[in-house]
Design an enzyme around this catalytic site. Structure first.
Site, PDB file in Angstrom:
ATOM      1  N   LYS A  22      74.446  11.980  62.510  1.00 52.76           N
ATOM      2  CA  LYS A  22      74.399  12.657  61.212  1.00 52.76           C
ATOM      3  C   LYS A  22      73.399  13.824  61.341  1.00 52.76           C
ATOM      4  O   LYS A  22      72.201  13.645  61.246  1.00 52.76           O
ATOM      5  CB  LYS A  22      73.953  11.671  60.123  1.00 52.76           C
ATOM      6  N   GLY A  36      62.537  13.652  60.970  1.00 55.41           N
ATOM      7  CA  GLY A  36      62.493  14.331  59.688  1.00 55.41           C
ATOM      8  C   GLY A  36      61.204  14.028  58.953  1.00 55.41           C
ATOM      9  O   GLY A  36      60.186  13.650  59.558  1.00 55.41           O
ATOM     10  N   SER A  37      61.242  14.155  57.654  1.00 51.77           N
ATOM     11  CA  SER A  37      60.028  14.013  56.851  1.00 51.77           C
ATOM     12  C   SER A  37      59.601  12.558  56.731  1.00 51.77           C
ATOM     13  O   SER A  37      60.413  11.631  56.814  1.00 51.77           O
ATOM     14  CB  SER A  37      60.255  14.590  55.452  1.00 51.77           C
ATOM     15  N   THR A  38      58.312  12.386  56.494  1.00 55.19           N
ATOM     16  CA  THR A  38      57.770  11.033  56.302  1.00 55.19           C
ATOM     17  C   THR A  38      58.357  10.382  55.058  1.00 55.19           C
ATOM     18  O   THR A  38      58.636   9.176  55.054  1.00 55.19           O
ATOM     19  CB  THR A  38      56.241  11.104  56.208  1.00 55.19           C
ATOM     20  N   GLY A  49      61.753   9.179  55.955  1.00 53.70           N
ATOM     21  CA  GLY A  49      61.576   8.107  56.925  1.00 53.70           C
ATOM     22  C   GLY A  49      61.157   6.804  56.283  1.00 53.70           C
ATOM     23  O   GLY A  49      61.601   5.715  56.690  1.00 53.70           O
ATOM     24  N   GLU A  60      60.531   9.686  64.193  1.00 53.76           N
ATOM     25  CA  GLU A  60      59.643  10.799  64.515  1.00 53.76           C
ATOM     26  C   GLU A  60      59.514  11.611  63.246  1.00 53.76           C
ATOM     27  O   GLU A  60      60.442  12.314  62.840  1.00 53.76           O
ATOM     28  CB  GLU A  60      60.229  11.625  65.663  1.00 53.76           C
ATOM     29  N   CYS A 111      56.945  19.994  63.939  1.00 52.30           N
ATOM     30  CA  CYS A 111      55.998  18.950  63.542  1.00 52.30           C
ATOM     31  C   CYS A 111      54.824  18.826  64.499  1.00 52.30           C
ATOM     32  O   CYS A 111      53.790  18.248  64.149  1.00 52.30           O
ATOM     33  CB  CYS A 111      56.723  17.607  63.424  1.00 52.30           C
ATOM     34  N   GLU A 151      51.731  18.393  55.075  1.00 51.23           N
ATOM     35  CA  GLU A 151      52.525  19.181  56.025  1.00 51.23           C
ATOM     36  C   GLU A 151      53.239  20.308  55.288  1.00 51.23           C
ATOM     37  O   GLU A 151      54.014  20.068  54.355  1.00 51.23           O
ATOM     38  CB  GLU A 151      53.545  18.292  56.736  1.00 51.23           C
TER      39      GLU A 151
END
Length: 492
Positions: A187, A240-242, A245, A262, A296, A397
């Site tokens: 995806k 991707g973003s926290t 995630g 990650e 990142c 971030e």
């Protein structure tokens, strides 16, 4: 199919190119705001069908000889490199990367990862365990028991990738997963998925069996959510973003699915008073230029000892001011656009927030204007000084060409500031005393530390502490990440 220069893609499910249930959505060039192509909008049912196809293909693929898997991955790499310039042009159009980045860091690195894991498919999966002497007892007779630790495929792996590198990031998931005998549902990021379909065509032409690789896309969260919660999926690999995630982790936790995450980063660059300031400025300056700060691992949070604070600040400002911002297809451009208007606005809101928090804008801080900037999502490289560790621009971030600078007095304070973060992906230390730099590096709570460099060793484990991720990949560590350990025990 195509309409003029606009490509209209279909989903790839079970070895067949499939019309999407929900039509198509537009992929926009971040530099020109023109439509690059049309990506398919998968339904939830189609995503689950892709996972089922991967499940049905798993037994056959996992039992193929490693040499056969290696040959397919090698052929795929050959095909990707054969059409490198064409692939790079598309990657540039949908991601906004400069020409050098699209060719050298996107397509070329993506192909190199397939080449690396062609070799990886041949790495040993069995490791002997030291024999154990057992006394007679309720479990049986006395004897010497041997054991093997055997790495087995996890099963069906969902690979959800980020937009900043539409070649290297998917390749870094797909290639090791396939090398280990897993099947995948891919995806891609909604902003630039067309490159992944090109990659899929190469895999198909290289002889990947039907169902081993499946690709689904969507402009919103529906396709990604379905790719995570599909009953046939055993593992989710996400970049991707926290925030996203965390939501994926909750779903995986309920179903006990394996995870490789990650996530975000806010890399600390600890610059000591004995550092080579030109080297430090050049390394930190990559935040301004490399992927327009959309990376990142960037050293976005500069912690500098007071004695060299002003000197480093001057070098960073000069570095930023020398960079050419503009059309990524122009030979001289170093800083292209960011991925979307929404992301440009988000970055600009952070710069304004920093101003309100008391930060001083040393350079940048305003949207580029004038000839050549009538269209495109450009952000000027921006340097913020007079920052403190409690500011949101320091703690959160930003994911753009924005560097914040925080001074410190002594080594202990620098270490404390570096570790006072929700993130811990990659930090950096600059010092001419290598022993001192290594001593500090060992105390930083980060998955990786660069000592006097922002370079990477692509066989070293990669992943984060804290909210920067779960698990490790890259090199042979990726093969371990996409495998389960099985113990086989026998009496000697």
């Amino acid at each position: 199919m195509s309409d003029g220069n606009r490509t209209e893609r279909r989903l790839f499910i079970g070895g067949r190119w499939t019309e999407p249930d929900h039509g198509h959505y537009e992929i926009v060039n971040p530099a020109t705001e023109e439509v690059v192509g049309l990506a398919p909008e998968a339904s939830r049912e189609q995503v689950h069908a892709a996972a089922t196809a991967a499940r049905e293909a798993l037994d056959g693929w996992s039992r193929t000889r490693p040499e056969e898997r290696a040959a397919i991955l090698d052929r795929a790499a050959d095909l990707m490199l054969r059409d490198l310039r064409t692939h790079a042009a598309l990657a540039q159009a949908e991601s906004g990367a400069t020409t050098g980045t699209a060719r050298g860091m996107q397509v070329a690195v993506g192909a190199a990862r397939f080449r690396r894991y062609a070799r990886g498919a041949l790495e040993p999966v069995e490791e002997p365990v030291v024999p154990q002497v057992n006394e007679a007892g309720p479990m049986g007779r006395a004897g010497v028991f041997g054991a093997l630790a055997v790495r087995q495929p996890v099963g069906v792996v969902t690979c959800i990738t980020s937009y900043n590198n539409p070649w290297a990031n998917p390749a870094g998931k797909i290639a090791p997963a396939l090398a280990m005998g897993n099947t995948v549902v891919v995806k891609p990021a909604p902003q630039d998925p067309l490159s992944v379909y090109r990659m899929t065509e190469a895999l198909e032409a290289a002889g990947v069996p039907a169902g081993v690789v499946n690709v689904v896309t969507g402009s919103g969260p529906e396709a990604g959510e379905a790719a995570v919660d599909a009953p046939d999926v055993d593992m989710v690999s996400f970049t991707g973003s926290t925030a996203v995630g965390r939501r994926i982790g909750e779903v995986c936790g309920r179903a006990m699915k394996r995870q490789l995450m990650e996530l975000g980063g806010k890399g600390a660059a600890v610059v000591l008073d004995d550092a080579d300031l030109d080297s430090a400025a050049a390394g930190i300056g990559t935040t301004f230029s490399f992927y327009s700060g959309q990376i990142c691992t960037a050293p976005t949070r500069v912690l500098v000892q007071r004695g060299v604070h002003d000197a480093l600040l001057g070098r960073l400002a000069a570095y930023a001011d020398r960079l050419t911002v503009g059309d990524p297809t122009d030979r001289g451009t170093v800083v292209g656009p960011v991925i979307s208007a929404a992301h440009r606005d988000r970055i600009e809101s952070y710069v304004e927030l920093g101003r309100k928090e008391g930060a001083r804008i040393v350079t940048g801080g305003e949207r580029p204007s004038g000839r050549g900037f009538e269209r495109g999502f450009h952000v000027a490289p921006t340097l913020l000084a007079d920052c403190t560790n409690d500011m949101r621009v320091v703690r959160e971030e930003i994911f753009g060409p924005v560097v914040v600078v925080v001074p410190f007095d002594d080594e202990e304070e620098g270490i404390a500031l570096a570790n006072d973060s929700d993130y811990g992906l990659i930090d950096y230390v600059w010092s001419s005393d290598v022993a001192r730099a290594f001593r500090i590096a060992r105390r930083l709570r980060a998955g990786g530390v660069g000592v006097n460099t922002v370079g990477r060793n692509m066989e070293a484990p990669f992943g984060g502490f804290k909210k920067s991720g779960v698990g490790r990949d890259v090199g042979s560590y990726a093969l371990h990440a996409y495998s389960e350990l099985q113990a086989i025990v026998w009496p000697g």
